[in-house]
Design a protein around this motif. Structure first.
Motif, PDB file in Angstrom:
ATOM      1  N   LEU A 204       0.989  -1.289   0.151  1.00 44.89           N
ATOM      2  CA  LEU A 204      -0.038  -0.070   0.070  1.00 44.89           C
ATOM      3  C   LEU A 204       0.900   1.190  -0.060  1.00 44.89           C
ATOM      4  N   PRO A 205       1.407   1.523  -1.119  1.00 39.53           N
ATOM      5  CA  PRO A 205       2.307   2.755  -1.275  1.00 39.53           C
ATOM      6  C   PRO A 205       1.939   3.913  -0.471  1.00 39.53           C
ATOM      7  N   GLU A 206       2.659   4.423   0.345  1.00 36.01           N
ATOM      8  CA  GLU A 206       2.033   5.511   1.225  1.00 36.01           C
ATOM      9  C   GLU A 206       1.876   6.868   0.259  1.00 36.01           C
ATOM     10  N   ASP A 207       2.869   7.023  -0.717  1.00 33.93           N
ATOM     11  CA  ASP A 207       2.782   8.233  -1.616  1.00 33.93           C
ATOM     12  C   ASP A 207       1.545   8.162  -2.498  1.00 33.93           C
ATOM     13  N   LEU A 208       1.158   6.753  -2.740  1.00 29.08           N
ATOM     14  CA  LEU A 208      -0.187   7.028  -3.660  1.00 29.08           C
ATOM     15  C   LEU A 208      -1.630   7.246  -2.702  1.00 29.08           C
ATOM     16  N   TRP A 209      -1.412   6.391  -1.619  1.00 30.54           N
ATOM     17  CA  TRP A 209      -2.493   7.039  -0.497  1.00 30.54           C
ATOM     18  C   TRP A 209      -2.798   8.171  -0.144  1.00 30.54           C
ATOM     19  N   LEU A 210      -1.791   8.945  -0.180  1.00 31.30           N
ATOM     20  CA  LEU A 210      -1.774  10.222   0.228  1.00 31.30           C
ATOM     21  C   LEU A 210      -2.109  11.138  -0.936  1.00 31.30           C
ATOM     22  N   ARG A 211      -2.557  10.718  -1.911  1.00 26.42           N
ATOM     23  CA  ARG A 211      -3.230  11.640  -3.210  1.00 26.42           C
ATOM     24  C   ARG A 211      -4.677  11.249  -3.055  1.00 26.42           C
ATOM     25  N   VAL A 212      -5.251  10.494  -2.298  1.00 21.17           N
ATOM     26  CA  VAL A 212      -6.827  10.330  -2.367  1.00 21.17           C
ATOM     27  C   VAL A 212      -7.478  11.042  -1.492  1.00 21.17           C
ATOM     28  N   GLN A 213      -8.729  11.236  -1.790  1.00 25.32           N
ATOM     29  CA  GLN A 213      -9.727  12.091  -0.919  1.00 25.32           C
ATOM     30  C   GLN A 213      -9.764  11.530   0.548  1.00 25.32           C
ATOM     31  N   PRO A 214      -9.864  12.632   1.634  1.00 28.16           N
ATOM     32  CA  PRO A 214     -10.161  12.137   2.856  1.00 28.16           C
ATOM     33  C   PRO A 214     -11.391  10.972   3.062  1.00 28.16           C
ATOM     34  N   GLY A 215     -11.259  10.117   3.646  1.00 30.64           N
ATOM     35  CA  GLY A 215     -12.286   8.956   3.914  1.00 30.64           C
ATOM     36  C   GLY A 215     -11.907   7.706   3.280  1.00 30.64           C
ATOM     37  N   PHE A 216     -11.134   8.068   2.258  1.00 32.85           N
ATOM     38  CA  PHE A 216     -10.909   6.650   1.448  1.00 32.85           C
ATOM     39  C   PHE A 216     -10.416   5.516   2.301  1.00 32.85           C
ATOM     40  N   ARG A 217      -9.387   5.886   2.921  1.00 36.14           N
ATOM     41  CA  ARG A 217      -8.596   4.747   3.653  1.00 36.14           C
ATOM     42  C   ARG A 217      -9.608   4.252   4.624  1.00 36.14           C
ATOM     43  N   VAL A 321      -9.270   5.284  -8.317  1.00 41.15           N
ATOM     44  CA  VAL A 321      -9.213   6.896  -8.467  1.00 41.15           C
ATOM     45  C   VAL A 321      -9.171   7.510  -7.208  1.00 41.15           C
ATOM     46  N   ALA A 322      -8.626   8.738  -7.332  1.00 43.33           N
ATOM     47  CA  ALA A 322      -8.258   9.400  -6.257  1.00 43.33           C
ATOM     48  C   ALA A 322      -9.499  10.357  -5.805  1.00 43.33           C
ATOM     49  N   ASN A 323     -10.537  10.389  -6.281  1.00 48.46           N
ATOM     50  CA  ASN A 323     -11.716  11.046  -6.065  1.00 48.46           C
ATOM     51  C   ASN A 323     -13.225  10.277  -6.484  1.00 48.46           C
ATOM     52  N   LEU A 324     -14.144  10.569  -6.009  1.00 49.13           N
ATOM     53  CA  LEU A 324     -15.308  10.008  -5.928  1.00 49.13           C
ATOM     54  C   LEU A 324     -15.921  10.828  -7.271  1.00 49.13           C
ATOM     55  N   ALA A 325     -17.042  10.295  -7.982  1.00 49.18           N
ATOM     56  CA  ALA A 325     -17.539  10.789  -9.197  1.00 49.18           C
ATOM     57  C   ALA A 325     -18.313  12.289  -8.928  1.00 49.18           C
ATOM     58  N   PRO A 326     -17.652  13.205  -9.716  1.00 44.71           N
ATOM     59  CA  PRO A 326     -18.400  14.540  -9.353  1.00 44.71           C
ATOM     60  C   PRO A 326     -19.748  14.468 -10.134  1.00 44.71           C
ATOM     61  N   ASP A 363     -19.990   8.174   0.891  1.00 48.68           N
ATOM     62  CA  ASP A 363     -20.908   9.454   0.915  1.00 48.68           C
ATOM     63  C   ASP A 363     -21.951   8.807  -0.183  1.00 48.68           C
ATOM     64  N   GLY A 364     -22.405   7.859  -0.352  1.00 45.91           N
ATOM     65  CA  GLY A 364     -23.345   7.306  -1.300  1.00 45.91           C
ATOM     66  C   GLY A 364     -22.745   6.900  -2.725  1.00 45.91           C
ATOM     67  N   LYS A 365     -21.400   7.245  -2.845  1.00 46.14           N
ATOM     68  CA  LYS A 365     -21.053   6.871  -4.067  1.00 46.14           C
ATOM     69  C   LYS A 365     -19.812   5.498  -4.251  1.00 46.14           C
ATOM     70  N   ALA A 366     -19.877   5.281  -5.346  1.00 42.05           N
ATOM     71  CA  ALA A 366     -18.945   3.951  -5.600  1.00 42.05           C
ATOM     72  C   ALA A 366     -17.616   4.275  -5.315  1.00 42.05           C
TER      73      ALA A 366
END
Length: 393
Positions: A204-217, A321-326, A363-366
């Motif tokens: 679980l490369p830390e530098d990749l996980w730091l790129r994602v939106q809060p709550g993903f982990r 993906v680093a973000n949820l669907a806009p 937040d209701g999103k996949a």
């Protein structure tokens, strides 16, 4: 279920039934085909009416399409793609935006937008798309699907409209991991000699996980905890050592240079109507000089070697993906787009297989979780995804 037309997944006038062989390993399964693949007797439009009008209707199937028909699968239609597959949003100025069944108020993601929607809406058992920079993985994540990008070169791209041939691969999506595996068992070549899964670390490369939106982990942690015992330990070692932006920049430069090489002459001669974003992207691609692209390619190949070495004894586990669907009509921020491409470009530039698994909702999103393996570990990676599903049900 809404009527087929209300999902806007298929190219207008291109829903049909093309039956496969009576008996085969995929008999009884239906598929949709992204409108980049040649299907004999049906136009290949590449998401653009001017391209459709200026190209003859193919008289033979793309080899991958033929293989699936020979295996018994039946085609139910051709699906909407963003123009020339050069976007990750999922909108098409000419044909509209397919409706994301998981979150109808959100974009489906692209460029295999219609493919993802057709599978997620249950209009077919699996959908065939293409993935150059995430065009299967991202819409699969946004629409709550299992999705697979094979190793580059594992499948034929003949009879498929190209974007950037160094990265283009056919891929497929389904609501069922079993169908994902069934398709792989038919179309994929044997894996090369590999380490057994229980000898591989889960990274679980830390530098990749730091790129994602809060709550993903936190949303994915329970699934990860269940997965870890199947591997030979856990690693959080950085993959790119703070160079993800440089990796993305090199990849985008090479991709753009190849996209213009693929379509620049036709664009100049036909002056097609191109949608917002697509038009500007091709204009930028036309300015990339050979020398700049050559430097970027040399850098990118060095970055790819770093990834290959990292995967010698590991499988990377990361959000797809680093973000949820806009929401529709609300463009992603520059930061979200940069972070998304930072994750998606890794498998693309290194030619690696990646499977995305619909393991969480936030937040209701996949929200998809991915496994990325070494080059030509495709069948092993799909088997891992199936085992994970079985562990989590």
């Amino acid at each position: 279920m809404k009527a087929i037309e209300n999902w806007n997944a298929f190219v207008p006038g291109e829903t049909f039934l093309l039956e496969g062989q009576v008996k085969g390993p995929l008999s009884g399964l239906t598929l949709s085909v992204k409108d980049l693949f040649d299907v004999a007797g049906h136009p290949t439009g590449a998401g653009n009416p001017d391209w459709l009008a200026s190209h003859a209707v193919p008289d033979r199937h793309a080899p991958l399409v033929q293989t699936l028909l020979d295996a018994g699968a039946c085609i139910v239609g051709k699906t909407i793609t963003e123009e020339f597959a050069y976007s990750l949003v999922g909108e098409n100025m000419h044909y509209g935006t397919p409706v994301n069944p998981h979150n109808p108020d959100c974009i489906p993601g692209g460029s295999s937008s219609g493919a993802a929607v057709s599978a997620a809406a249950g209009l077919c058992d699996f959908a065939v798309g293409t993935d150059t920079a995430g065009s299967v993985r991202l819409p699969a994540s946004f629409c709550g699907l299992w999705g697979f990008r094979p190793s580059h070169g594992a499948l034929s791209s003949q009879g498929v409209v190209p974007l950037a041939p160094s990265f283009d691969v056919p891929g497929w999506m389904s609501k069922s991991v079993d169908h994902l595996l069934q398709v792989g068992s038919v179309v994929l070549p044997p894996d090369q000699k590999l380490a057994a899964p229980d000898r591989l670390k889960l990274a679980l490369p830390e530098d990749l996980w730091l790129r994602v939106q809060p709550g993903f982990r936190s949303a994915l942690q329970a699934s990860i905890d269940r997965i870890v015992p199947s591997f030979q330990g856990l690693s959080h070692a950085s993959l790119a050592q703070d160079h993800l932006q440089a990796w993305q920049d090199a990849f985008r430069c090479v991709q753009g240079h190849e996209a213009w090489a693929s379509h620049g002459a036709w664009i100049r001669s036909h002056q097609p109507r191109l949608g917002p974003g697509i038009k500007e992207r091709f204009e930028w691609a036309s300015t990339i000089q050979d020398e700049e692209a050559n430097r970027a390619r040399a850098s990118m190949l060095k970055h790819a070697e770093v990834v290959h070495a990292y995967l010698d004894d590991a499988v990377i586990c990361m959000p797809t993906v680093a973000n949820l669907a806009p929401l529709k009509g609300h463009a992603s921020s520059d930061e979200d787009r940069t972070n998304a491409m930072s994750l998606l470009c890794i498998a693309s530039m290194a030619g690696l297989p990646q499977v995305t698994m619909p393991l969480a909702v936030l937040d209701g999103k996949a929200l998809g979780l991915s496994l990325m393996g070494g080059r030509h570990s495709d069948r092993q990676l799909l088997a891992m995804a199936q085992r994970i599903r079985n562990m989590l049900i």
